[in-house]
Write a protein that holds these residues in place. Structure first.
Motif, PDB file in Angstrom:
ATOM      1  N   LEU A 190       0.830  -1.205   0.000  1.00 62.58           N
ATOM      2  CA  LEU A 190       0.000   0.000   0.000  1.00 62.58           C
ATOM      3  C   LEU A 190       0.869   1.262   0.000  1.00 62.58           C
ATOM      4  CD1 LEU A 190      -2.718   1.422   0.147  1.00 62.58           C
ATOM      5  CD2 LEU A 190      -2.659   1.129   2.651  1.00 62.58           C
ATOM      6  N   ALA A 191       1.911   1.273   0.817  1.00 60.07           N
ATOM      7  CA  ALA A 191       2.797   2.442   0.858  1.00 60.07           C
ATOM      8  C   ALA A 191       3.454   2.669  -0.494  1.00 60.07           C
ATOM      9  CB  ALA A 191       3.848   2.257   1.942  1.00 60.07           C
ATOM     10  N   SER A 192       3.894   1.587  -1.140  1.00 59.12           N
ATOM     11  CA  SER A 192       4.538   1.721  -2.444  1.00 59.12           C
ATOM     12  C   SER A 192       3.558   2.242  -3.493  1.00 59.12           C
ATOM     13  CB  SER A 192       5.112   0.371  -2.876  1.00 59.12           C
ATOM     14  OG  SER A 192       5.631   0.436  -4.189  1.00 59.12           O
ATOM     15  N   ARG A 193       2.335   1.732  -3.466  1.00 57.30           N
ATOM     16  CA  ARG A 193       1.361   2.157  -4.472  1.00 57.30           C
ATOM     17  C   ARG A 193       0.850   3.572  -4.221  1.00 57.30           C
ATOM     18  NH1 ARG A 193      -2.055  -3.478  -5.546  1.00 57.30           N
ATOM     19  NH2 ARG A 193      -0.248  -4.633  -6.396  1.00 57.30           N
ATOM     20  N   GLU A 194       0.811   3.969  -2.958  1.00 53.39           N
ATOM     21  CA  GLU A 194       0.434   5.359  -2.688  1.00 53.39           C
ATOM     22  C   GLU A 194       1.532   6.308  -3.159  1.00 53.39           C
ATOM     23  OE1 GLU A 194      -0.453   5.360   1.469  1.00 53.39           O
ATOM     24  OE2 GLU A 194      -2.600   5.005   1.141  1.00 53.39           O
ATOM     25  N   ASP A 195       2.796   5.905  -2.999  1.00 53.76           N
ATOM     26  CA  ASP A 195       3.895   6.721  -3.526  1.00 53.76           C
ATOM     27  C   ASP A 195       3.813   6.803  -5.054  1.00 53.76           C
ATOM     28  OD1 ASP A 195       4.826   7.136  -0.982  1.00 53.76           O
ATOM     29  OD2 ASP A 195       6.354   5.552  -1.077  1.00 53.76           O
ATOM     30  N   THR A 196       3.500   5.656  -5.667  1.00 49.65           N
ATOM     31  CA  THR A 196       3.369   5.652  -7.128  1.00 49.65           C
ATOM     32  C   THR A 196       2.206   6.529  -7.573  1.00 49.65           C
ATOM     33  OG1 THR A 196       4.286   3.403  -7.217  1.00 49.65           O
ATOM     34  CG2 THR A 196       3.060   4.174  -9.144  1.00 49.65           C
ATOM     35  N   LEU A 197       1.109   6.489  -6.796  1.00 50.65           N
ATOM     36  CA  LEU A 197      -0.048   7.327  -7.137  1.00 50.65           C
ATOM     37  C   LEU A 197       0.307   8.809  -7.041  1.00 50.65           C
ATOM     38  CD1 LEU A 197      -3.031   7.682  -7.821  1.00 50.65           C
ATOM     39  CD2 LEU A 197      -3.557   7.389  -5.374  1.00 50.65           C
ATOM     40  N   LYS A 198       1.051   9.184  -5.999  1.00 47.18           N
ATOM     41  CA  LYS A 198       1.451  10.592  -5.875  1.00 47.18           C
ATOM     42  C   LYS A 198       2.333  11.019  -7.050  1.00 47.18           C
ATOM     43  CE  LYS A 198       1.309  10.640  -0.812  1.00 47.18           C
ATOM     44  NZ  LYS A 198       2.127  10.794   0.433  1.00 47.18           N
ATOM     45  N   LEU A 199       3.282  10.142  -7.376  1.00 46.63           N
ATOM     46  CA  LEU A 199       4.178  10.453  -8.484  1.00 46.63           C
ATOM     47  C   LEU A 199       3.400  10.557  -9.796  1.00 46.63           C
ATOM     48  CD1 LEU A 199       7.011  10.849  -9.657  1.00 46.63           C
ATOM     49  CD2 LEU A 199       7.203   8.345  -9.802  1.00 46.63           C
ATOM     50  N   THR A 200       2.452   9.632  -9.992  1.00 47.55           N
ATOM     51  CA  THR A 200       1.662   9.657 -11.229  1.00 47.55           C
ATOM     52  C   THR A 200       0.787  10.900 -11.297  1.00 47.55           C
ATOM     53  OG1 THR A 200       1.630   7.229 -11.196  1.00 47.55           O
ATOM     54  CG2 THR A 200       0.063   8.319 -12.652  1.00 47.55           C
ATOM     55  N   SER A 201       0.253  11.318 -10.161  1.00 43.33           N
ATOM     56  CA  SER A 201      -0.577  12.533 -10.138  1.00 43.33           C
ATOM     57  C   SER A 201       0.243  13.756 -10.522  1.00 43.33           C
ATOM     58  CB  SER A 201      -1.187  12.715  -8.750  1.00 43.33           C
ATOM     59  OG  SER A 201      -2.028  11.642  -8.425  1.00 43.33           O
ATOM     60  N   LEU A 202       1.459  13.840  -9.994  1.00 35.76           N
ATOM     61  CA  LEU A 202       2.325  14.969 -10.347  1.00 35.76           C
ATOM     62  C   LEU A 202       2.686  14.939 -11.831  1.00 35.76           C
ATOM     63  CD1 LEU A 202       4.733  15.016  -7.247  1.00 35.76           C
ATOM     64  CD2 LEU A 202       2.855  16.602  -7.756  1.00 35.76           C
ATOM     65  N   ARG A 203       2.965  13.765 -12.343  1.00 40.25           N
ATOM     66  CA  ARG A 203       3.325  13.664 -13.750  1.00 40.25           C
ATOM     67  C   ARG A 203       2.122  13.975 -14.649  1.00 40.25           C
ATOM     68  NH1 ARG A 203       6.644   8.307 -15.007  1.00 40.25           N
ATOM     69  NH2 ARG A 203       6.828   9.472 -16.978  1.00 40.25           N
ATOM     70  N   ALA A 204       0.933  13.576 -14.182  1.00 40.74           N
ATOM     71  CA  ALA A 204      -0.261  13.875 -14.978  1.00 40.74           C
ATOM     72  C   ALA A 204      -0.530  15.373 -15.026  1.00 40.74           C
ATOM     73  CB  ALA A 204      -1.459  13.131 -14.405  1.00 40.74           C
ATOM     74  N   GLN A 205      -0.196  16.081 -13.947  1.00 35.28           N
ATOM     75  CA  GLN A 205      -0.422  17.543 -13.907  1.00 35.28           C
ATOM     76  C   GLN A 205       0.446  18.283 -14.915  1.00 35.28           C
ATOM     77  OE1 GLN A 205       0.159  18.773  -9.853  1.00 35.28           O
ATOM     78  NE2 GLN A 205      -1.619  17.597  -9.083  1.00 35.28           N
ATOM     79  N   VAL A 206       1.635  17.718 -15.182  1.00 33.44           N
ATOM     80  CA  VAL A 206       2.538  18.391 -16.126  1.00 33.44           C
ATOM     81  C   VAL A 206       2.486  17.746 -17.508  1.00 33.44           C
ATOM     82  CG1 VAL A 206       4.081  19.138 -14.299  1.00 33.44           C
ATOM     83  CG2 VAL A 206       4.497  16.949 -15.425  1.00 33.44           C
ATOM     84  N   GLY A 207       1.550  16.795 -17.663  1.00 37.01           N
ATOM     85  CA  GLY A 207       1.383  16.167 -18.965  1.00 37.01           C
ATOM     86  C   GLY A 207       2.340  15.048 -19.255  1.00 37.01           C
TER      87      GLY A 207
END
Length: 483
Positions: A190-207
């Motif tokens: 869960l901790a790893s996937r939440e980190d991945t989700l945060k990273l993916t959200s940031l990357r999605a914001q910048v395209g």
């Protein structure tokens, strides 16, 4: 006086019958042939004795040893089994009491007018024996044999209950340990996937990531939360089951899991199911006859012997029942003279009673006893077949589970390396986020499967220990004496 002369004339006859001994009407019982193959799978030497470790040698974790000891002291089912042994032992004493006469003492005071109308006092005191049966046809002996076999069966049942409790507690504790490890893996995932989700959200914001990547990361994080809740529920249920088996709530320091920092952690306490040596090896057996020392099979065999002895008791009803009764004491006109100058009086009576017509009751009782014996034979044979299946399955699984654990470990090592390489490729821009998520998902599933396979291997070892009789096995001398 005529009755006295008859009594004296009957004494030689009674004495000769007693010296001749009673007739045994119980049919001879031979242990049924084993309805299973002569050998078990495993390749061990059939002639070699089976030396199983005691349970505290089987268990290599100090905490688990303490848990089992608590269960042996507090479990209610085991307590009931031990009390049933005491009840059977008392019942045997009741049955064996029929071998000896029951002697009672009596003192009677009577005041009534005599034939002359004068008030007279009569005091009578002495000893009496009523309805003592001469066991000429073995009815009492058969009842005693049946009660003794029932006691032996109950004692074997107590040992079987003890073995079952030990293996139940070990299995429950190991299952709880596996749940603790699964919880740790679920939290890490869960901790790893939440980190991945945060990273993916940031990357999605910048395209730099697509909406599909973001939804996939959200899905995997939600899945990890559901898995964590699932294992938390299973862990709580298994702890409740363990406390019930033990008979009391266990303190936290006896539960599986990482040792507290304030204590001296042993290797066993810090090891995982996949790396720790929690249980000693259980030697295999080859000869099916070695299973006859299992306490549950001894219990079934003694139940068969008890049913067979009941046939002798039922057959004895066809023959006369010889009953003896008598009394000896004194008769006086006052209590003070009862044991001094009182008139001595005694009686002796022998009675033979034979049933001439009972509408087939005795015949039906014999038939019922014979059918009960046949049922006990079938139950014994079924118990032998069940024991063979349990031992064969555990022996077959002993090597197969080990190979499966080894293969799963290789698979996990490969998936961990694949995840590492995929992450490196992602950082270098040569792999997609979906590839990393797929690698992490496969690795997490492999970690959980390895814990489950290792648990199954340990539970199979416990099942083999129980299937072979554990430390509750009867000695070879005891087992052979029952043949």
């Amino acid at each position: 006086m005529r009755r006295h002369r008859f009594a004296f004339s009957a004494l030689p006859l009674v004495a000769s019958l007693l010296l001749a001994g009673c007739i045994n009407l119980t049919p001879e019982l031979q242990r049924p042939a084993l309805p299973v193959p002569a050998t078990l799978p495993g390749g061990a030497d059939p002639s070699a004795p089976l030396a199983l470790p005691a349970w505290h040698d089987l268990v290599r974790d100090d905490r688990l040893r303490q848990v089992v000891e608590r269960a042996l002291a507090a479990n209610r089912d085991l307590r009931v089994a031990m009390l049933q042994v005491e009840r059977s032992r008392a019942q045997l004493r009741i049955t064996d009491a029929d071998f000896l006469p029951t002697v009672s003492g009596a003192l009677q005071y009577e005041r009534a007018p005599n034939s002359s109308g004068v008030q007279a006092t009569t005091v009578t005191g002495g000893l009496a024996v009523s309805s003592y049966e001469l066991d000429l046809f073995g009815r009492i002996r058969s009842n005693s044999d049946a009660a003794n076999a029932t006691l032996l069966a109950t004692e074997a049942g107590g040992r079987a209950a003890r073995l079952s409790l030990v293996t139940q507690v070990i299995s429950a504790w190991l299952t709880l340990a596996a749940d603790e490890e699964q919880l740790t893996l679920a939290r890490q995932t869960l901790a790893s996937r939440e980190d991945t989700l945060k990273l993916t959200s940031l990357r999605a914001q910048v395209g730099a990531a697509s909406d599909l990547d973001l939804r996939a990361a959200q899905s995997l994080a939600a899945q990890a939360k559901a898995t964590l809740a699932q294992y938390q529920r299973l862990r709580n249920q298994d702890e409740t089951a363990l406390n019930l088996a033990v008979g009391a709530a266990l303190p936290a320091n006896l539960l599986p899991g990482p040792a507290p920092l304030s204590t001296a952690a042993t290797v066993a306490n810090t090891a995982t199911l996949a790396t720790g040596e929690w249980l000693a090896d259980v030697p295999g057996a080859a000869s099916s006859e070695l299973l006859l020392a299992r306490p549950d099979l001894i219990q079934a065999e003694q139940a068969l012997r008890s049913a067979n002895a009941n046939i002798g008791a039922a057959r004895a009803a066809y023959f006369p029942k010889i009953l003896l009764s008598g009394s000896f004491g004194g008769v006086s006109d006052s209590l003070s003279n009862l044991f001094d100058s009182a008139t001595k009086a005694w009686t002796f009576t022998a009675q033979a009673a034979l049933t001439l017509f009972d509408a087939g009751r005795n015949q039906a009782n014999v038939k019922v006893a014979e059918v009960n014996r046949d049922i006990a034979v079938a139950q014994y044979e079924k118990a032998v077949q069940t024991a063979f299946k349990e031992a064969a399955d555990a022996l077959n699984g002993q090597s197969e589970w080990h190979r499966q654990v080894e293969a799963q470990q290789l698979f996990l090592d490969a998936e961990r390396e694949r995840t590492r390489l995929t992450r490196m490729k992602l950082d270098a821009g040569a792999a997609s986020l979906l590839e990393l998520q797929d690698a992490e998902r496969t690795r997490a599933a492999a970690e959980q499967a390895l814990v489950q396979y290792r648990l199954s291997e340990l539970l199979n070892r416990v099942a083999l220990y129980k299937a072979l009789g554990g430390e509750e096995r009867a000695s070879e001398q005891t087992a052979s004496a029952a043949k």
